[in-house]
Design a protein around this motif. Structure first.
Motif, PDB file in Angstrom:
ATOM      1  N   THR A  54       0.828  -1.183   0.000  1.00 41.07           N
ATOM      2  CA  THR A  54       0.000   0.000   0.000  1.00 41.07           C
ATOM      3  C   THR A  54       0.876   1.252   0.000  1.00 41.07           C
ATOM      4  O   THR A  54       1.787   1.375   0.805  1.00 41.07           O
ATOM      5  CB  THR A  54      -0.909   0.022   1.252  1.00 41.07           C
ATOM      6  N   ASN A  55       0.587   2.168  -0.914  1.00 45.66           N
ATOM      7  CA  ASN A  55       1.312   3.429  -0.942  1.00 45.66           C
ATOM      8  C   ASN A  55       0.660   4.402   0.022  1.00 45.66           C
ATOM      9  O   ASN A  55      -0.551   4.625  -0.038  1.00 45.66           O
ATOM     10  CB  ASN A  55       1.306   4.031  -2.351  1.00 45.66           C
ATOM     11  N   LYS A  56       1.465   4.974   0.912  1.00 50.08           N
ATOM     12  CA  LYS A  56       0.959   5.956   1.852  1.00 50.08           C
ATOM     13  C   LYS A  56       0.805   7.287   1.133  1.00 50.08           C
ATOM     14  O   LYS A  56       1.711   7.730   0.433  1.00 50.08           O
ATOM     15  CB  LYS A  56       1.925   6.097   3.032  1.00 50.08           C
ATOM     16  N   LYS A  57      -0.356   7.915   1.282  1.00 56.35           N
ATOM     17  CA  LYS A  57      -0.607   9.193   0.633  1.00 56.35           C
ATOM     18  C   LYS A  57       0.214  10.287   1.303  1.00 56.35           C
ATOM     19  O   LYS A  57       0.447  10.253   2.507  1.00 56.35           O
ATOM     20  CB  LYS A  57      -2.082   9.552   0.707  1.00 56.35           C
TER      21      LYS A  57
END
Length: 80
Positions: free
Chosen positions: A2-5
């Motif tokens: 998951t890419n952290k915003k």
């Protein structure tokens, strides 16, 4: 994975939610969901700002230890 915003992405998303809710033509169920998401984003943004503030107020001492940055309360000579 998951890419952290980023802070800016979260802020933009929060602004979009606020804009949509201010229009007033959102169905109640969607408005409630968006409101809850907005509250979560707001909390995430506040946490990020608090952590940044803590880091910015830390300084390294001569022996490599971190300590709180303190400003002198005396007036600067430039103001006289």
């Amino acid at each position: 994975m998951t890419n952290k915003k980023t802070f800016e992405e979260n802020l933009t998303e929060l602004q979009q939610i606020v804009d949509e809710l201010q229009q007033g033509d959102v169905p109640l169920e969607k408005a409630m969901t968006q409101f809850q998401k907005g509250v979560q984003l707001s909390q995430t943004l506040e946490k990020t700002l608090s952590e940044a503030e803590k880091k910015l107020t830390q300084v390294m001492t001569a022996d490599g230890q971190e300590s709180d940055f303190q400003l002198n309360n005396q007036e600067s000579s430039d103001q006289k």
